[in-house]
Design an enzyme around this catalytic site. Structure first.
Site, PDB file in Angstrom:
ATOM      1  N   GLU A  57     -27.183 -67.642  -6.874  1.00 56.76           N
ATOM      2  CA  GLU A  57     -27.755 -68.979  -6.949  1.00 56.76           C
ATOM      3  C   GLU A  57     -27.803 -69.492  -8.386  1.00 56.76           C
ATOM      4  OE1 GLU A  57     -27.409 -69.624  -3.369  1.00 56.76           O
ATOM      5  OE2 GLU A  57     -28.718 -71.124  -4.317  1.00 56.76           O
TER       6      GLU A  57
ATOM      7  N   HIS B  53     -25.196 -72.438  -9.172  1.00 53.13           N
ATOM      8  CA  HIS B  53     -25.896 -73.720  -9.216  1.00 53.13           C
ATOM      9  C   HIS B  53     -26.682 -73.949 -10.505  1.00 53.13           C
ATOM     10  CE1 HIS B  53     -24.774 -74.333  -5.057  1.00 53.13           C
ATOM     11  NE2 HIS B  53     -25.326 -73.184  -4.715  1.00 53.13           N
TER      12      HIS B  53
ATOM     13  N   HIS C 150     -33.619 -70.922  -0.260  1.00 55.92           N
ATOM     14  CA  HIS C 150     -32.180 -70.754  -0.460  1.00 55.92           C
ATOM     15  C   HIS C 150     -31.861 -70.984  -1.930  1.00 55.92           C
ATOM     16  CE1 HIS C 150     -27.825 -71.630   1.125  1.00 55.92           C
ATOM     17  NE2 HIS C 150     -27.831 -70.884   0.043  1.00 55.92           N
TER      18      HIS C 150
END
EC number: 4.6.1.19
Length: 276
Positions: free
Chosen positions: A128, A132, A70
């Site tokens: 992502e 993040h 993930h």
């Protein structure tokens, strides 16, 4: 996986150490008693890094005998989090960046083990990084000795993959007799114990959708920067997302299965849902 093993894996991956040396006495993130000024050697405010994994079954993604990636998330020490921290470093060309950096092996691995279960892989990787990766303060351009554009993007993706390779959730569960099955169910404590065995005994967060196991988050504190630093496993900072018993672990390609929509991340502590 232990801290020394993680360090050895980093060396084996052929990492190029382009960061300044960090003081030997610098504390682990989230474990300091006083403020730490060196922002390139101390992860803050995102001092808890999470390597997160999916088990998608309908539609299935990745190999039938492996969980998939993930991401790598920098959560704050209290379990809260920042997101989309630097608009100037948001990119929409991850594949091109990796190709330009000669990271073709990494790209091939990501295509197999970091897929978007329903959609475009590139979009998932971009999301992502943008959400993040840009929030990890120790890999900002100013932290490199000899920075080249987007170097931190490739390093972030490589580190995520390196951590994932050291956390084989499928094998850990299978070793404890926990295998995908259309009818069998398991206790949460059994699953947590099996996964803790590959995380220095520290309990990860597990999530369920419609009673079926579909996500794992492994938590770390870091000594040094996020790429070359020492990763110390810690217990989850988030309350479990599965019931205590009756947990299904469905085979991929099962008709009665669940999908971990990558766009959402449940914050069980606050019972809210956030884009992920």
């Amino acid at each position: 996986m232990g801290m020394l093993a993680l360090g050895a894996m980093q060396l084996a991956a052929g990492a190029v150490f382009e960061f300044p040396s960090c003081p030997k006495d610098i504390p682990f993130s989230c474990q300091n008693s006083t403020a730490v000024a060196d922002s390139c050697c101390f992860n803050s405010p995102g001092g808890a890094l999470l390597q997160t994994q999916f088990w998608d079954t309908n539609p299935p993604s990745g190999p039938s005998d492996s969980w998939t990636i993930h991401g790598l998330w920098p959560d704050n020490c209290d379990g809260s989090y920042g997101q989309f921290c630097d608009k100037s470093r948001e990119y929409s060309n991850i594949t091109a960046i990796l190709q330009e950096q000669g990271r073709t092996e990494l790209l091939s691995y990501m295509k197999k083990y970091w897929p978007n279960y329903e959609g475009d892989d590139e979009e998932f990787w971009e999301h992502e990084w943008n959400k993040h990766g840009t929030c990890i303060n120790t890999i900002e351009p100013s932290c490199y000795k000899d920075y080249s554009p987007q170097k931190e993007v490739g390093d972030y993706l490589q580190k995520t993959v390196d951590l994932f390779k050291g956390l084989d959730s499928y094998k850990a569960l299978a070793k404890a007799g926990i295998v995908p099955d259309s009818s069998k169910t398991y206790k949460r404590s059994e699953i947590e114990s099996a996964l803790a065995a590959i995380h220095d005994g520290k309990k990860p967060y597990i999530s369920c959708e419609d009673g079926a196991l579909n996500e794992i988050w492994y938590f770390y504190n870091i000594k040094g920067n996020a790429i070359t630093g020492e990763y110390q496993p810690i217990d989850t900072l988030t309350s479990p997302g599965c019931s205590t018993s009756g947990i299904k672990y469905l085979p991929k390609k099962s008709e009665n299965s669940t999908a971990s929509a990558w766009k959402f991340r449940s914050d069980k502590a606050s019972q809210s849902v956030r884009f992920n």
